[in-house]
Design an enzyme around this catalytic site. Structure first.
Site, PDB file in Angstrom:
ATOM      1  N   SER A 112       0.823  -1.207   0.000  1.00 23.09           N
ATOM      2  CA  SER A 112       0.000   0.000   0.000  1.00 23.09           C
ATOM      3  C   SER A 112       0.859   1.259   0.000  1.00 23.09           C
ATOM      4  O   SER A 112       1.980   1.281   0.522  1.00 23.09           O
ATOM      5  CB  SER A 112      -0.930   0.016   1.221  1.00 23.09           C
ATOM      6  OG  SER A 112      -0.218   0.352   2.394  1.00 23.09           O
TER       7      SER A 112
ATOM      8  N   GLU B 280       6.735  -0.328  -5.328  1.00 22.20           N
ATOM      9  CA  GLU B 280       5.572  -0.271  -6.217  1.00 22.20           C
ATOM     10  C   GLU B 280       4.352  -0.339  -5.310  1.00 22.20           C
ATOM     11  O   GLU B 280       4.198  -1.274  -4.527  1.00 22.20           O
ATOM     12  CB  GLU B 280       5.597  -1.427  -7.215  1.00 22.20           C
ATOM     13  CG  GLU B 280       4.550  -1.296  -8.310  1.00 22.20           C
ATOM     14  CD  GLU B 280       3.297  -2.089  -8.004  1.00 22.20           C
ATOM     15  OE1 GLU B 280       2.244  -1.443  -7.778  1.00 22.20           O
ATOM     16  OE2 GLU B 280       3.353  -3.319  -7.982  1.00 22.20           O
TER      17      GLU B 280
ATOM     18  N   CYS C  82      -2.645  -4.618  -8.614  1.00 18.16           N
ATOM     19  CA  CYS C  82      -2.266  -3.205  -8.611  1.00 18.16           C
ATOM     20  C   CYS C  82      -2.673  -2.530  -9.907  1.00 18.16           C
ATOM     21  O   CYS C  82      -2.927  -1.328  -9.940  1.00 18.16           O
ATOM     22  CB  CYS C  82      -0.748  -3.069  -8.440  1.00 18.16           C
ATOM     23  SG  CYS C  82      -0.075  -3.928  -7.019  1.00 18.16           S
TER      24      CYS C  82
END
Length: 539
Positions: free
Chosen positions: A264, A291, A325
């Site tokens: 996150s 990321e 994601c």
């Protein structure tokens, strides 16, 4: 000695698992086998199995009463031991010939591609609630690609050497970082869990690895495979510890050399703040590679093919329950096209088979755990109660047996509606309908609405529209797709990563990520040093 070359990699073929194939039969046998045993997962520190009194059950998301086994939660003692083991193993590992390091990961890739393919897929289906296709492209194909391509990228990096002049020899020594690397991996991809600790290790670093607590089950399989491939003790140390202990004993450790993170945005920012607040304590400036979140878009032009667009939305938003994601989370669609796109979307969702992943014909499964279920449900309930959104389909949430949430679509009446801005990480697609002639104005809205910039797509036949979108949305996505869904990046083809609130954009699946785990040293050797201090101009 020779100047060794690793095999030129090719992307691992994806098996179909079609009914009646031997692969389907082997996969189903692997599922039966794993469901029939309970696996005990210790921490691996310095090559030793470490257990504690704090025992935690591992359950399946689709049936939280079904126990796959248990893992052991560590504390300060185990965290300190993992750091020490990484530092103790460092000297021997970093001086090992790079070809010997590479051979370990090439062998591990072959073990997954062959011997452990069905077992690792079955483990991923049970622990992550992925259907067989999603498990295959993740736990097998992408991870195999990471390991094969990463050693190839390492070779390319080592081959990058400086120019020379007469009477001297210049060379670059790509040293590993001084200290240890901390790898933190998420629940949603086994391939990420395998890549984040190993990409620094390939470059000679030693690692402390903390996998997501919800998927320690598959992390165990990866450690076993790496061990069988010949990974020396202490190179990668897997811990399952409390966050507070990690923050105090790892993030503030003077020997912290780098962080490799996927998770996150909030967690990553907290880690970065901790590093920044302790910057004077470190022996070197830690490399921070992350990321994080995404609010990934599909932007539709009036010239787009309707069936292709609708299918991209279905797959992009609802494969693996939207827990990618890169998942399509918001869409901008011309008002004139919405009725036809909506019709196909509803037909496809109605046809979608839903249920447990061990029924390999199911397309859609459960979300990962109770916390994710509650978060996603809160967004759905918020939109249901809002006058600024209209429910198109789905919205159902049932956690009585497993964590099931229906594929859900809302139409937002305002472009800055909460569900158009915030990451949900679940099977929720929010659509904003724009006037057909307001294409460019809406492109700017898309660029400015969300803080994230991970993936995005434009659907259009009109080439001028594609060019305009690519220009306006240039900084809105690190991975930009033309007439394709915004998910499914392939190692060696589409290196993955985004900027803004989506991370440092160091592109997993390319040499750009590998080079972050090196600290280059230039060596200049002078074959005929001068013996007189005077220069010719002094003559």
């Amino acid at each position: 000695m020779g100047n060794f070359r690793v095999p030129i990699p090719k992307n691992e073929p994806i098996y179909s698992y079609a009914p009646g194939t031997s692969d389907r039969e082997k996969l189903e046998q692997a599922l039966i086998k794993l469901k029939g045993i309970k696996i005990e997962v210790p921490m691996i520190i310095g090559g030793k199995e470490i257990k504690t009194a704090d025992k935690v059950d591992m359950t399946t998301p689709h049936d939280h009463g079904f126990v796959l086994g248990n893992y052991y939660k560590g504390g300060k003692k185990e965290v300190e031991a993992a750091v020490k083991a990484a530092l103790d193993a460092k000297a021997k590992w970093e001086t090992m010939d790079w070809a010997d390091r590479a051979s370990i990961f090439l062998k591990a890739a072959d073990l997954i591609s062959g011997k452990y393919r069905y077992e690792l897929n079955a483990a991923t289906m049970l622990a992550h609630d992925k259907n067989i296709f999603q498990a295959e492209i993740d736990a097998v194909c992408e991870l195999v690609d990471f390991w094969r391509y990463n050693v190839y990228f390492a070779e390319q990096i080592y081959n990058q050497q400086p120019d020379n002049q007469p009477l001297m020899w210049n060379r670059l020594d790509y040293r590993p970082l001084e200290g240890f690397v901390f790898a933190v991996t998420p629940f949603n991809f086994v391939s990420i869990a395998g890549n984040l600790p190993t990409s620094p290790a390939i470059m000679g670093n030693t690692v402390v690895w903390k996998p997501a607590s919800s998927v320690v089950y598959t992390a165990h399989f990866l450690m076993e495979i790496l061990k069988e491939a010949g990974l020396p003790d202490g190179v990668i140390n897997m811990i399952t510890a409390r966050g507070a202990d990690v923050g105090e004993l790892i993030l503030k450790n003077p020997d912290l050399a780098g962080i490799h993170f996927t998770g996150s945005t909030a967690t990553f920012q907290t880690m970065w703040k901790t590093v920044g607040g302790n910057i004077e304590k470190y022996k070197s400036y830690p490399r921070i590679v992350g990321e994080t979140g995404g609010k990934d878009f599909v932007f539709v032009h009036k010239s787009a093919d309707i069936a292709q667009t609708a299918t991209a939305l279905t797959r992009g938003a609802f494969e693996y329950q939207g827990q990618k994601c890169s998942a399509a989370s918001r869409a901008y669609i011309p008002k004139s096209m919405w009725p036809d796109i909506k019709k196909i979307l509803l037909e496809q969702i109605d046809d979608m088979k839903k249920g447990d992943p061990d029924d390999v014909s199911n397309f859609f499964n459960a979300v990962i755990d109770k916390a994710a279920f509650n978060t996603i449900k809160e967004y759905i309930d918020y939109a249901k109660d809002s006058n600024d959104a209209e429910l198109v389909c789905g919205g159902g949430c049932d956690d009585s047996r497993g964590y099931f949430i229906d594929p859900t679509i809302f139409v937002a009446k305002k472009p800055d509606f909460r569900l158009m801005q915030e990451e949900i990480f679940g099977p929720v697609l929010t659509v904003y309908l724009y006037d057909d002639e307001e294409f460019e104005e809406t492109l700017h809205i898309c660029d400015q609405t969300s803080p994230y910039a991970l993936t995005g797509a434009i659907f259009a036949v009109d080439r001028e529209a594609i060019a305009i979108a690519a220009k306006i949305l240039r900084n809105a996505a690190g991975n930009f797709y033309i007439n394709d869904k915004p998910t499914g990046a392939v190692v060696g083809q589409q290196p993955f990563g985004g900027a803004r609130a989506s991370g440092t954009n160091d592109k997993a699946g390319s040499y750009l990520n590998l080079i972050r785990w090196t600290s280059p040293r230039i060596i200049k050797e002078n074959f005929l040093p001068p013996s007189d201090y005077r220069y010719p101009f002094q003559g």
